[in-house]
Design a protein around this motif. Structure first.
Motif, PDB file in Angstrom:
ATOM      1  N   GLY A   1      -3.683   6.195   1.244  1.00 24.22           N
ATOM      2  CA  GLY A   1      -3.176   4.896   1.437  1.00 24.22           C
ATOM      3  C   GLY A   1      -2.965   4.523   2.837  1.00 24.22           C
ATOM      4  O   GLY A   1      -3.456   3.415   3.478  1.00 24.22           O
ATOM      5  N   ALA A   2      -2.359   5.413   3.551  1.00 21.75           N
ATOM      6  CA  ALA A   2      -1.889   5.261   4.774  1.00 21.75           C
ATOM      7  C   ALA A   2      -3.255   5.321   5.801  1.00 21.75           C
ATOM      8  O   ALA A   2      -3.288   4.310   6.435  1.00 21.75           O
TER       9      ALA A   2
ATOM     10  N   GLU B   1       1.506   4.987   0.545  1.00 20.97           N
ATOM     11  CA  GLU B   1       1.062   6.123   1.498  1.00 20.97           C
ATOM     12  C   GLU B   1       0.199   7.094   0.848  1.00 20.97           C
ATOM     13  O   GLU B   1      -0.877   7.851   1.393  1.00 20.97           O
TER      14      GLU B   1
ATOM     15  N   ALA C   1      -5.029   1.147   4.129  1.00 24.56           N
ATOM     16  CA  ALA C   1      -4.454   0.277   5.000  1.00 24.56           C
ATOM     17  C   ALA C   1      -5.210  -0.091   6.144  1.00 24.56           C
ATOM     18  O   ALA C   1      -5.521  -1.184   6.718  1.00 24.56           O
TER      19      ALA C   1
ATOM     20  N   LEU D   1       2.624  -1.329   4.417  1.00 21.66           N
ATOM     21  CA  LEU D   1       2.524   0.298   4.066  1.00 21.66           C
ATOM     22  C   LEU D   1       3.905   0.840   3.661  1.00 21.66           C
ATOM     23  O   LEU D   1       4.857   0.673   4.665  1.00 21.66           O
TER      24      LEU D   1
ATOM     25  N   VAL E   1       0.847  -1.242  -0.010  1.00 22.03           N
ATOM     26  CA  VAL E   1      -0.062   0.108   0.031  1.00 22.03           C
ATOM     27  C   VAL E   1       0.793   1.184  -0.097  1.00 22.03           C
ATOM     28  O   VAL E   1       1.595   1.428   1.004  1.00 22.03           O
TER      29      VAL E   1
END
Length: 351
Positions: free
Chosen positions: A199-200, A192, A204, A216, A190
């Motif tokens: 993403g983070a 960020e 996630a 991550l 993933v």
């Protein structure tokens, strides 16, 4: 098929109930949009984000606008103004305009009505919401079948394309979710996704909720991960797709596709047909949203760079069709997308 436990959008009798994505993952907060102004603010301020989710929210926003008019006889011009206001909320995601066009069609069908067609508008908004979930599930099946051709693998994704970005299952993350359930994916890398860290904060979080193995990584580590042979697919969503297959998606997607091509990694774009904009010949014509400099100048309340320098903060970039191995839609897969192949699919569906 593994179903998401996350419900980002709910229609209430007098409000749109939205999971406030700005607060995740630290807090699970609800934002209630009770009128058009609230709805526009929710979209602009990223309470709700992701092209399909924006479209669904805007459709419900039209219903709120209709309800506010009561029994007004001059409802149509007033409702038209509210629809125009909703259309200004975000410029790049074409699903917003697609959903509003469907709502405008309902208005047109009731042009001679002396009362606001609130129930008809609500039925259409609910239909858009249900259709998105169904389309996501169909896309996920097609995408999982494509992954099955390469066997069990690790994949990389960028931004958030899951339940939070849609009416439920997800586009690119929906493919990943279904492929994981089918035993086709062993791990998800993933990115960020700066500067909003979708993403983070979001992808996630979604994967963790469903116990799907992930790691991550900082955005700039993508090439290293690819070089190490840790991923076989880059799977992303889209906010608008031109007639030739060029794809607008979260900033950074273009560079990831270039890196993937260099390392021999396949690129999959998962998006519903409503994301295609056949009025645009190529991606050069797609409007690219830029956002406030504060998003780069500050981290929360903390200043991280000079207050006087120029800031360039584009939200999207455009990946040429030549770098994409497949576009996965609810109606099937377009491999090595081109203007001819996309036109053929739409012509087939129209006949």
């Amino acid at each position: 098929m593994t179903e998401s436990m996350i419900v980002p959008i709910r229609w209430q009798d007098d409000a749109i109930e939205l999971l406030d994505q700005r607060a995740l993952p630290g807090k699970y907060e609800t934002f209630y949009a009770r009128d058009v102004t609230d709805t526009v603010e929710a979209i602009r301020s990223m309470v709700v984000r992701g092209a399909p989710a924006i479209g669904i929210t805007a459709a419900y926003g039209v219903v709120l606008a209709a309800k506010s008019l009561g029994t007004s006889a001059d409802w149509q011009p007033r409702l038209d103004e509210d629809v125009k206001l909703l259309a200004t909320s975000r410029p790049t995601a074409v699903n917003l305009f697609w959903a509003l066009e469907r709502m405008k069609n309902v208005i047109t069908r009731h042009i001679y009505a002396t009362v606001v067609p609130t129930e008809a508008l609500l039925e259409e908004a609910l239909r858009i919401h249900r259709q998105d979930l169904q389309d996501n599930q169909a896309m996920a099946r097609h995408g999982a079948q494509l992954i099955a051709e390469t066997g069990n693998c690790e994949v990389m994704t960028h931004c958030n394309t899951g339940a939070l970005a849609t009416g439920g299952h997800g586009t690119a993350l929906g493919v990943i979710r279904t492929a994981w359930g089918d035993g086709l994916i062993s791990h998800v890398h993933v990115n960020e996704t700066r500067p909003w860290l979708q993403g983070a904060r979001l992808t996630a979080w979604e994967l963790e909720q469903e116990n799907i193995p992930l790691s991550l990584n900082i955005d700039s580590a993508a090439s290293l991960i690819m070089k190490q042979g840790k991923t076989q697919w880059l799977i992303v969503g889209a906010d608008r797709i031109a007639a030739n297959g060029d794809v607008a998606n979260k900033i950074g997607t273009f560079s990831l596709a270039v890196q993937a091509r260099y390392h021999g990694i396949k690129v999959m774009v998962a998006a519903p047909l409503s994301t295609f904009d056949l009025t645009l010949a190529t991606g050069d014509e797609i409007p690219i949203e830029t956002r406030d400099a504060t998003e780069l100048r500050q981290s929360g309340e903390r200043l991280v760079t000079s207050e006087t320098i120029d800031i360039y903060n584009p939200v999207f970039d455009v990946t040429p069709a030549a770098l994409i191995d497949a576009i996965v839609t609810e109606k099937g897969v377009i491999k090595a997308p081109s203007a001819k192949k996309i036109a053929m699919m739409f012509n087939t569906l129209a006949n």
